[in-house]
Design a protein around this motif. Sequence first.
Motif, mmCIF file in Angstrom:
data_model
loop_
_atom_site.group_PDB
_atom_site.id
_atom_site.type_symbol
_atom_site.label_atom_id
_atom_site.label_comp_id
_atom_site.label_asym_id
_atom_site.label_seq_id
_atom_site.Cartn_x
_atom_site.Cartn_y
_atom_site.Cartn_z
ATOM 1 N N UNK A 138 0.656 -1.215 0.022
ATOM 2 C CA UNK A 138 0.186 -0.096 0.009
ATOM 3 C C UNK A 138 0.842 1.192 -0.075
ATOM 4 N N UNK A 139 2.119 1.321 0.088
ATOM 5 C CA UNK A 139 3.050 2.292 -0.050
ATOM 6 C C UNK A 139 3.844 2.415 -1.221
ATOM 7 N N UNK A 140 5.193 2.844 -1.005
ATOM 8 C CA UNK A 140 6.109 3.037 -2.208
ATOM 9 C C UNK A 140 7.317 2.370 -2.185
ATOM 10 N N UNK A 141 7.935 1.930 -1.024
ATOM 11 C CA UNK A 141 9.171 1.589 -0.809
ATOM 12 C C UNK A 141 9.369 0.116 -0.362
ATOM 13 N N UNK A 142 10.593 -0.270 -0.713
ATOM 14 C CA UNK A 142 10.853 -1.843 -0.357
ATOM 15 C C UNK A 142 12.328 -1.822 -0.390
ATOM 16 N N UNK A 143 12.827 -3.098 0.464
ATOM 17 C CA UNK A 143 14.050 -3.239 0.536
ATOM 18 C C UNK A 143 14.512 -4.628 0.705
ATOM 19 N N UNK A 150 21.309 -4.256 5.576
ATOM 20 C CA UNK A 150 20.269 -4.114 4.388
ATOM 21 C C UNK A 150 21.213 -3.585 3.211
ATOM 22 N N UNK A 151 20.894 -4.487 2.012
ATOM 23 C CA UNK A 151 21.530 -4.342 1.004
ATOM 24 C C UNK A 151 21.221 -2.840 -0.029
ATOM 25 N N UNK A 152 20.107 -2.968 -0.032
ATOM 26 C CA UNK A 152 19.558 -1.733 -0.737
ATOM 27 C C UNK A 152 18.279 -1.167 -0.489
ATOM 28 N N UNK A 153 17.692 -0.223 -0.553
ATOM 29 C CA UNK A 153 16.404 0.416 -0.295
ATOM 30 C C UNK A 153 15.977 1.095 -1.817
ATOM 31 N N UNK A 154 15.041 0.799 -2.365
ATOM 32 C CA UNK A 154 14.059 1.421 -3.363
ATOM 33 C C UNK A 154 12.870 1.903 -3.212
ATOM 34 N N UNK A 155 12.435 2.715 -4.117
ATOM 35 C CA UNK A 155 11.084 3.505 -3.924
ATOM 36 C C UNK A 155 10.301 3.612 -5.358
ATOM 37 N N UNK A 183 -2.204 -3.429 -13.319
ATOM 38 C CA UNK A 183 -1.223 -3.501 -12.663
ATOM 39 C C UNK A 183 0.353 -3.353 -13.567
ATOM 40 N N UNK A 184 1.282 -2.930 -12.797
ATOM 41 C CA UNK A 184 2.705 -3.004 -13.616
ATOM 42 C C UNK A 184 3.766 -3.864 -12.636
ATOM 43 N N UNK A 185 4.417 -4.497 -13.352
ATOM 44 C CA UNK A 185 5.549 -5.343 -12.588
ATOM 45 C C UNK A 185 6.897 -4.900 -13.014
ATOM 46 N N UNK A 186 7.756 -4.765 -12.000
ATOM 47 C CA UNK A 186 9.032 -4.303 -12.062
ATOM 48 C C UNK A 186 9.957 -5.276 -11.613
ATOM 49 N N UNK A 192 19.539 -3.709 -6.642
ATOM 50 C CA UNK A 192 18.540 -2.940 -6.795
ATOM 51 C C UNK A 192 18.405 -2.092 -8.108
ATOM 52 N N UNK A 193 19.271 -2.729 -9.012
ATOM 53 C CA UNK A 193 19.273 -2.011 -10.409
ATOM 54 C C UNK A 193 18.101 -2.573 -11.288
#
Length: 394
Positions: A138-143, A150-155, A183-186, A192-193
């Motif tokens: 429900x938000x915008x961020x993931x890690x 923590x290896x990376x954090x993305x938004x 839906x969109x899948x990334x 994190x690239x």
Amino acid sequence: MKVPDVKREHSMADEVNDMALYRKKKKRAKRIRNLIILAVVIVAVALLWVYRDVIFEPLRGIASKIDNTTTTSVGYPVKLESSSDYELLPMGDSFVLVTDTYMYTYASNGGQRYALQHGYVTPTSVSNNKRVLIYDKGGHDFSLYNKNARIYQQSIKDEIIVSGFLSDNENVAIVTSSGSYSNIIYIYDGNGEWLYTQKFVDSLVMQAAFSPDNKEIYLALAHSEDGSIKTEIKKIRPGKENSELWSYEIDDCLSVDICFTDDVLTVYGDDRITTISKDGKLLGSYGYTGALEKISSTPGERIVVTDNSTKNSTITLFNEKCEVTATVVSEEKVKRIYKCDNGYLMLMDRQLALYDQSLNIIKQTTLDDEYSDFVDIDSKQVLLGYDELTEKNI
């Protein structure tokens, strides 16, 4: 008559020849030295490449290791901080606990390895043997984390995260919703690239599963047709212009989960289990006799737990063609299934039981309290209770 020995004077030509020979030897020695250095460098680079995961893994996310624990105590029981919800996940020789505010990793002895305040409103987690993915549903961020950092954090701005999926290695698939697309899948790599994006207009992305080499991804899509729900399975090779390799449709079925093991894709639907080959051919299908409760997939075997409208659960074991190889009715409702070396560990309300490959009970122990989940680490079971983690050894 004896000819006297005449000592020949060292000529200028001799000096020139000696100097040329000296320079030739020096140049040859330098060339041999350079070849030896080059060979050593090549061997060192090759060893670094082969053992890169072992060598560089401790350095992944090193910046987030500062003040990375909240306690130094070791052993069980582990007292838990108050939280509205807990998620307990296995991760190799460690395990992960995610609360509404923190992410913790623990060693098998109950010692805390790492702790970080994630800052997510609705944290949702998935893990494999090396990594744990946490995203804010429900938000915008993931890690992405390993057991120590923590290896990376993305938004993903301007879109809402619906779900997240983790490969057996490090690749991550994040599904979002937006105003223009259903839906969109990334897809992202282990650093994190960004690797790939696909957008869907009329279908919902229910699940995603990666191939072992991360070159393909399987998607379970849901759409409505003539008033009925259909599940469409797509195999995609990200990065290619014609990325879709094949698709297969399952009528009147909504997928609950998918899993790719041993070159077979297993689709757990709301009313049936279906297996499909990596080439898109149907291998088998079986309809449940009760509501789906729990699932578990391992190479060559699939377990389905269904509700039989009593206080018990029906446990059924399937092969890759969805043929029933064993079935049993448990004494209590099954809360969690774990495949171990000796068979299948199952957690009920107040019982922990070990079943063999034919679903016969080998061992069982009565628990002194109710537990909601467990992980199996080093042949010991860590159980999640109301406010603590407890260790058992069935």
